[in-house]
Design an enzyme around this catalytic site. Structure first.
Site, PDB file in Angstrom:
ATOM      1  N   ARG A   1       0.825  -1.220   0.000  1.00  0.00           N
ATOM      2  CA  ARG A   1       0.000   0.000   0.000  1.00  0.00           C
ATOM      3  C   ARG A   1       0.850   1.256   0.000  1.00  0.00           C
ATOM      4  O   ARG A   1       0.413   2.309  -0.466  1.00  0.00           O
ATOM      5  CB  ARG A   1      -0.987  -0.009   1.180  1.00  0.00           C
ATOM      6  CG  ARG A   1      -2.115  -1.000   1.002  1.00  0.00           C
ATOM      7  CD  ARG A   1      -3.030  -1.046   2.217  1.00  0.00           C
ATOM      8  NE  ARG A   1      -2.338  -1.472   3.415  1.00  0.00           N
ATOM      9  CZ  ARG A   1      -2.081  -2.745   3.738  1.00  0.00           C
ATOM     10  NH1 ARG A   1      -2.518  -3.719   2.958  1.00  0.00           N
ATOM     11  NH2 ARG A   1      -1.427  -3.056   4.833  1.00  0.00           N
TER      12      ARG A   1
ATOM     13  N   GLU B   1       5.841 -10.406  15.025  1.00  0.00           N
ATOM     14  CA  GLU B   1       5.390 -10.905  16.330  1.00  0.00           C
ATOM     15  C   GLU B   1       5.831 -12.365  16.506  1.00  0.00           C
ATOM     16  O   GLU B   1       6.353 -12.758  17.539  1.00  0.00           O
ATOM     17  CB  GLU B   1       3.870 -10.780  16.423  1.00  0.00           C
ATOM     18  CG  GLU B   1       3.374 -10.896  17.845  1.00  0.00           C
ATOM     19  CD  GLU B   1       1.858 -10.786  17.924  1.00  0.00           C
ATOM     20  OE1 GLU B   1       1.340 -11.004  19.016  1.00  0.00           O
ATOM     21  OE2 GLU B   1       1.224 -10.511  16.888  1.00  0.00           O
TER      22      GLU B   1
END
Ligand code: AMP
Length: 177
Positions: A65, A102
């Site tokens: 994006r 993560e």
């Protein structure tokens, strides 16, 4: 003439989608903003507000994006556009940089000849979260000897502390959560 959009107008066009793409993630969906001609143009004006055409050599955009905003910003600033892509997508020789997720790691890549040493770079992505992606992109830019003038983001999730990873250059975001 209609007034230029404010960051609040931009924020109002960003939609939050719970549990996408995974449970626990509140995804910031920018497609309503992109579909609105005035807001899209206004977001590019705000992202490039600190620079005049000719003062930036390249706008580096982050997959995927970030490309949308970086390409439009490059056109506005009369600068080149350089993609930082996920590993395995660029066809020529690349430099690669790992960063922590993560769970596990990811890798971004840039063509070895994408930037000339000393070139002035504006780094753009749609969203700053933990800062891992942008910090890895910055390492690639700096590896080629280019200088980051600023990193600009449409959205910052400030509670994730991404700015702490980007201390070597100014960081700006239009909409902060
Ligand atoms: P980070 O490396 O944690 O700063 O993550 C930034 C990258 O992940 C950007 O390229 C974003 O497009 C994407 N991203 C992270 N969190 C979100 C979110 N909540 N909504 C939309 N995109 C996100």
């Amino acid at each position: 003439m209609t007034a230029s959009p404010t960051p609040a107008d931009i924020q109002n066009a960003i939609r939050s989608i719970p549990d996408f793409p995974k449970p626990g993630i509140l995804f910031k969906d920018i497609t309503p903003l992109l579909a609105d001609a005035r807001l899209f143009a206004g977001s590019i004006d705000l992202l490039t507000a600190n620079f005049k055409p000719g003062t930036v050599d390249a706008v580096v955009g982050i997959d995927a994006r970030g490309f949308i905003f970086a390409a439009a910003a490059a056109r506005k600033l009369r600068a080149g556009f350089v993609p930082v892509r996920k590993k395995g997508k660029l066809p020529f020789q690349t430099h690669e940089q790992d960063y922590a997720l993560e769970y596990g790691t990811a890798t971004v890549a840039m063509h070895v000849d994408a930037l000339k040493p000393g070139s002035r770079v504006l780094l753009i992505d749609d969203l700053l979260a933990t800062g891992g992606t942008a910090a890895a992109a910055a390492v690639l830019v700096q590896k080629l000897g280019a200088q980051i003038l600023e990193a600009s983001f449409l959205i910052e999730l400030s509670f994730l502390g991404g700015r702490q990873q980007l201390k070597q250059f100014p960081v700006r975001s239009l909409v902060v959560y």
